[in-house]
Design a protein around this motif. Structure first.
Motif, PDB file in Angstrom:
ATOM      1  N   SER A  98       0.845  -1.192   0.000  1.00 20.91           N
ATOM      2  CA  SER A  98       0.000   0.000   0.000  1.00 20.91           C
ATOM      3  C   SER A  98       0.879   1.240   0.000  1.00 20.91           C
ATOM      4  O   SER A  98       2.043   1.201   0.401  1.00 20.91           O
ATOM      5  CB  SER A  98      -0.924   0.023   1.219  1.00 20.91           C
ATOM      6  OG  SER A  98      -0.169   0.232   2.405  1.00 20.91           O
ATOM      7  N   TRP A  99       0.274   2.341  -0.454  1.00 18.47           N
ATOM      8  CA  TRP A  99       0.883   3.676  -0.407  1.00 18.47           C
ATOM      9  C   TRP A  99      -0.051   4.572   0.371  1.00 18.47           C
ATOM     10  O   TRP A  99      -1.274   4.466   0.227  1.00 18.47           O
ATOM     11  CB  TRP A  99       1.047   4.253  -1.817  1.00 18.47           C
ATOM     12  CG  TRP A  99       2.104   3.572  -2.620  1.00 18.47           C
ATOM     13  CD1 TRP A  99       1.923   2.603  -3.569  1.00 18.47           C
ATOM     14  CD2 TRP A  99       3.508   3.803  -2.543  1.00 18.47           C
ATOM     15  NE1 TRP A  99       3.132   2.219  -4.088  1.00 18.47           N
ATOM     16  CE2 TRP A  99       4.131   2.948  -3.475  1.00 18.47           C
ATOM     17  CE3 TRP A  99       4.317   4.649  -1.780  1.00 18.47           C
ATOM     18  CZ2 TRP A  99       5.502   2.912  -3.666  1.00 18.47           C
ATOM     19  CZ3 TRP A  99       5.684   4.621  -1.975  1.00 18.47           C
ATOM     20  CH2 TRP A  99       6.268   3.759  -2.906  1.00 18.47           C
ATOM     21  N   GLN A 100       0.504   5.473   1.164  1.00 20.05           N
ATOM     22  CA  GLN A 100      -0.302   6.437   1.900  1.00 20.05           C
ATOM     23  C   GLN A 100       0.349   7.809   1.785  1.00 20.05           C
ATOM     24  O   GLN A 100       1.565   7.922   1.602  1.00 20.05           O
ATOM     25  CB  GLN A 100      -0.412   6.023   3.370  1.00 20.05           C
ATOM     26  CG  GLN A 100      -1.442   6.840   4.134  1.00 20.05           C
ATOM     27  CD  GLN A 100      -1.843   6.172   5.427  1.00 20.05           C
ATOM     28  OE1 GLN A 100      -2.234   5.008   5.429  1.00 20.05           O
ATOM     29  NE2 GLN A 100      -1.766   6.912   6.517  1.00 20.05           N
ATOM     30  N   LEU A 101      -0.475   8.865   1.886  1.00 21.17           N
ATOM     31  CA  LEU A 101       0.019  10.235   1.794  1.00 21.17           C
ATOM     32  C   LEU A 101      -0.953  11.168   2.475  1.00 21.17           C
ATOM     33  O   LEU A 101      -2.089  10.801   2.759  1.00 21.17           O
ATOM     34  CB  LEU A 101       0.189  10.652   0.323  1.00 21.17           C
ATOM     35  CG  LEU A 101      -1.099  10.713  -0.513  1.00 21.17           C
ATOM     36  CD1 LEU A 101      -1.699  12.113  -0.504  1.00 21.17           C
ATOM     37  CD2 LEU A 101      -0.808  10.288  -1.932  1.00 21.17           C
ATOM     38  N   GLU A 102      -0.488  12.394   2.743  1.00 21.84           N
ATOM     39  CA  GLU A 102      -1.338  13.480   3.231  1.00 21.84           C
ATOM     40  C   GLU A 102      -1.173  14.662   2.300  1.00 21.84           C
ATOM     41  O   GLU A 102      -0.080  14.902   1.789  1.00 21.84           O
ATOM     42  CB  GLU A 102      -0.924  13.928   4.635  1.00 21.84           C
ATOM     43  CG  GLU A 102      -1.340  12.998   5.721  1.00 21.84           C
ATOM     44  CD  GLU A 102      -1.013  13.552   7.098  1.00 21.84           C
ATOM     45  OE1 GLU A 102      -1.286  14.757   7.359  1.00 21.84           O
ATOM     46  OE2 GLU A 102      -0.485  12.791   7.910  1.00 21.84           O
ATOM     47  N   THR A 103      -2.261  15.385   2.087  1.00 25.67           N
ATOM     48  CA  THR A 103      -2.221  16.579   1.249  1.00 25.67           C
ATOM     49  C   THR A 103      -3.235  17.585   1.789  1.00 25.67           C
ATOM     50  O   THR A 103      -4.229  17.191   2.410  1.00 25.67           O
ATOM     51  CB  THR A 103      -2.511  16.208  -0.233  1.00 25.67           C
ATOM     52  OG1 THR A 103      -2.205  17.321  -1.072  1.00 25.67           O
ATOM     53  CG2 THR A 103      -3.944  15.776  -0.432  1.00 25.67           C
ATOM     54  N   PRO A 104      -2.996  18.880   1.599  1.00 24.83           N
ATOM     55  CA  PRO A 104      -3.938  19.881   2.104  1.00 24.83           C
ATOM     56  C   PRO A 104      -5.334  19.707   1.490  1.00 24.83           C
ATOM     57  O   PRO A 104      -5.470  19.386   0.305  1.00 24.83           O
ATOM     58  CB  PRO A 104      -3.322  21.211   1.670  1.00 24.83           C
ATOM     59  CG  PRO A 104      -1.882  20.919   1.431  1.00 24.83           C
ATOM     60  CD  PRO A 104      -1.827  19.499   0.963  1.00 24.83           C
ATOM     61  N   SER A 105      -6.350  19.960   2.301  1.00 23.90           N
ATOM     62  CA  SER A 105      -7.730  19.812   1.832  1.00 23.90           C
ATOM     63  C   SER A 105      -8.051  20.776   0.699  1.00 23.90           C
ATOM     64  O   SER A 105      -8.899  20.487  -0.140  1.00 23.90           O
ATOM     65  CB  SER A 105      -8.705  20.035   2.989  1.00 23.90           C
ATOM     66  OG  SER A 105      -8.554  21.344   3.515  1.00 23.90           O
ATOM     67  N   VAL A 106      -7.369  21.926   0.646  1.00 26.31           N
ATOM     68  CA  VAL A 106      -7.669  22.921  -0.383  1.00 26.31           C
ATOM     69  C   VAL A 106      -7.007  22.616  -1.726  1.00 26.31           C
ATOM     70  O   VAL A 106      -7.338  23.234  -2.733  1.00 26.31           O
ATOM     71  CB  VAL A 106      -7.247  24.338   0.076  1.00 26.31           C
ATOM     72  CG1 VAL A 106      -8.056  24.760   1.293  1.00 26.31           C
ATOM     73  CG2 VAL A 106      -5.762  24.415   0.347  1.00 26.31           C
ATOM     74  N   ALA A 107      -6.094  21.660  -1.764  1.00 27.04           N
ATOM     75  CA  ALA A 107      -5.339  21.358  -2.988  1.00 27.04           C
ATOM     76  C   ALA A 107      -6.125  20.396  -3.875  1.00 27.04           C
ATOM     77  O   ALA A 107      -5.764  19.238  -4.065  1.00 27.04           O
ATOM     78  CB  ALA A 107      -3.973  20.796  -2.649  1.00 27.04           C
TER      79      ALA A 107
END
Length: 173
Positions: free
Chosen positions: A119-128
């Motif tokens: 699996s791959w996981q990430l976080e990104t800003p909600s506005v992006a």
């Protein structure tokens, strides 16, 4: 993609100044589009410290640069974990080269390079929002929302991609 020949190669320390210029343009472009600010990005994104800490500061991290005509146009940093549940730390493409398939080619390179990933996981800003569409196109799905913190003016969305093995079984724990 346009008529560019894209090369993907490992990042070396002497790439940091050019990578920092590209990262700064990319994150500042996002800040203008999504936050109404001239500048914005994670700590150290505009002075090279981001790469020194997150790429060269940990044994599990690996970075790749995307190069067109001798010029760095994007990069990716991934964390390769023994369990096979890996993390995408960052992926970015110079605004001048966005929407031309560069990001998709970078991500395809990562998936080819790490075929044993579960699996791959990430976080990104909600506005992006553009990021969200890119990650969904690559097979990720939103699994969580984290509240805004002091160094992040908006929520973060957590995305995960379960990798399906050749036998049709999803990876992950």
């Amino acid at each position: 993609m346009s008529d560019y020949k894209l090369t993907i190669a490992g990042i070396a320390e002497d790439d940091v100044p050019q990578l920092t210029e590209v990262m700064t343009r990319t994150f500042d472009d996002d800040a203008r589009k999504h936050l109404g600010k001239d500048k914005g990005g994670p700590p150290g994104y505009d002075n090279g410290e981001f790469f020194r800490e997150w790429l060269f500061g940990y044994e599990q991290t690996v970075g790749y640069k995307a190069v067109i005509d001798g010029r760095i146009v994007g990069a990716v940093i991934v964390w390769i974990i023994d369990t096979g549940n890996n993390y995408l730390g960052t992926i970015f493409v110079d605004p001048q080269y966005q929407d031309q398939g560069v990001g998709s080619q970078i991500w395809a390179h990562i998936e080819r390079t790490y075929p044993d990933t579960k699996s791959w996981q990430l976080e990104t800003p909600s506005v992006a929002v553009k990021n969200h569409h890119f990650y969904e196109k690559c097979g990720f799905r939103k699994i969580d929302v984290k509240p805004a913190e002091d160094d992040m003016p908006c929520e973060s969305w957590v995305f995960r991609k379960e990798v399906v093995c050749s036998d049709g079984v999803e990876g992950g724990d």
